[in-house]
Design a protein around this motif. Structure first.
Motif, PDB file in Angstrom:
ATOM      1  N   PRO A 130       0.799  -1.228   0.000  1.00  0.00           N
ATOM      2  CA  PRO A 130       0.000   0.000   0.000  1.00  0.00           C
ATOM      3  C   PRO A 130       0.836   1.286   0.000  1.00  0.00           C
ATOM      4  N   ASP A 131       1.990   1.272   0.641  1.00  0.00           N
ATOM      5  CA  ASP A 131       2.816   2.488   0.654  1.00  0.00           C
ATOM      6  C   ASP A 131       3.524   2.729  -0.678  1.00  0.00           C
ATOM      7  N   LYS A 132       3.443   1.764  -1.607  1.00  0.00           N
ATOM      8  CA  LYS A 132       4.033   1.916  -2.942  1.00  0.00           C
ATOM      9  C   LYS A 132       2.966   1.928  -4.032  1.00  0.00           C
ATOM     10  N   ASP A 133       1.708   1.817  -3.650  1.00  0.00           N
ATOM     11  CA  ASP A 133       0.591   1.734  -4.592  1.00  0.00           C
ATOM     12  C   ASP A 133       0.202   3.147  -5.033  1.00  0.00           C
ATOM     13  N   ALA A 134       0.578   3.511  -6.242  1.00  0.00           N
ATOM     14  CA  ALA A 134       0.374   4.878  -6.733  1.00  0.00           C
ATOM     15  C   ALA A 134      -1.102   5.297  -6.726  1.00  0.00           C
ATOM     16  N   LYS A 135      -2.009   4.391  -7.077  1.00  0.00           N
ATOM     17  CA  LYS A 135      -3.431   4.751  -7.104  1.00  0.00           C
ATOM     18  C   LYS A 135      -3.964   5.001  -5.694  1.00  0.00           C
ATOM     19  N   LEU A 136      -3.556   4.172  -4.745  1.00  0.00           N
ATOM     20  CA  LEU A 136      -3.994   4.356  -3.360  1.00  0.00           C
ATOM     21  C   LEU A 136      -3.394   5.640  -2.781  1.00  0.00           C
ATOM     22  N   ILE A 137      -2.143   5.892  -3.073  1.00  0.00           N
ATOM     23  CA  ILE A 137      -1.479   7.116  -2.603  1.00  0.00           C
ATOM     24  C   ILE A 137      -2.200   8.346  -3.159  1.00  0.00           C
ATOM     25  N   GLU A 138      -2.571   8.295  -4.440  1.00  0.00           N
ATOM     26  CA  GLU A 138      -3.279   9.423  -5.049  1.00  0.00           C
ATOM     27  C   GLU A 138      -4.672   9.591  -4.439  1.00  0.00           C
ATOM     28  N   LEU A 139      -5.360   8.498  -4.169  1.00  0.00           N
ATOM     29  CA  LEU A 139      -6.677   8.589  -3.527  1.00  0.00           C
ATOM     30  C   LEU A 139      -6.551   9.251  -2.157  1.00  0.00           C
ATOM     31  N   LYS A 140      -5.573   8.834  -1.382  1.00  0.00           N
ATOM     32  CA  LYS A 140      -5.356   9.434  -0.058  1.00  0.00           C
ATOM     33  C   LYS A 140      -5.022  10.918  -0.183  1.00  0.00           C
TER      34      LYS A 140
END
Length: 190
Positions: A130-140
């Motif tokens: 999760p800390d490397k997941d670009a889509k999740l990082i952008e959502l956050k």
């Protein structure tokens, strides 16, 4: 006719993987892992003269515990299935394969080729946390800036993705996120 059908199946499979990947790297990772489990187990039973279809495989999985969401390398689960009494009863009903009617080396080579390709893909995605997941990082990022204080509805066709997002926004994986966003009201709806 058979070649056209094979091409259609390849297209459907590619589309399924693409949709899972578009949904989340987590959902895609689960799909690749499931495919590797299946192929490796399928080959084990081919060697025993049994034909294990994908529907049968997913029915058989209920008899043993498989952790699909961990990062361990997928292996054949034939040995574990053979140890389960319920699975054994199911396996006895599988169609027998007349090995003399097939080129087993060609089947083995084709399965190994698929396993090699899927393993390369698995190796590329297994460590995307999760800390490397670009889509999740952008959502956050969007939830803490552009959309902060606004009502937001996030939905997904795939349950794996919904659970992943929820876990990383409001579950144990989201503790840090919640602290930085003034504890928003986040709910999961099945």
């Amino acid at each position: 006719m058979a070649l056209g059908r094979q091409e259609a199946l390849v297209g459907i499979t590619k589309t399924r993987y693409l949709k899972r990947f578009e949904s989340s790297v987590h959902a895609f990772r689960i799909s690749v892992k499931r495919a590797l489990y299946f192929l490796k187990t399928f080959e084990s039973y081919i060697l025993d003269g049994k034909i294990l279809g994908s529907v049968d495989f997913y029915k058989l999985k209920q008899y043993i515990d498989i952790e699909e969401e961990d990062d361990s390398a997928p292996i054949s689960i034939a040995g574990r299935l053979d140890e389960s009494e319920e699975a054994k009863k199911f396996l006895e009903k599988l169609p027998e394969m007349k090995t003399a009617d097939y080129d087993l080396r060609a089947i083995h080579d084709a399965i190994q080729s698929d396993i090699e390709i899927l393993t390369q893909i698995w190796d590329a995605v297994k460590d995307i946390t999760p800390d490397k997941d670009a889509k999740l990082i952008e959502l956050k990022r969007m939830l803490t800036t552009d959309l902060k204080g606004k009502k937001v509805l996030v939905f997904s066709y795939f349950k794996d993705t919904s659970k992943y997002i929820y876990e990383n926004l409001a579950g144990n994986g989201g503790k840090t996120f919640l602290k930085t966003t003034c504890s928003p009201n986040i709910a999961e709806i099945d």
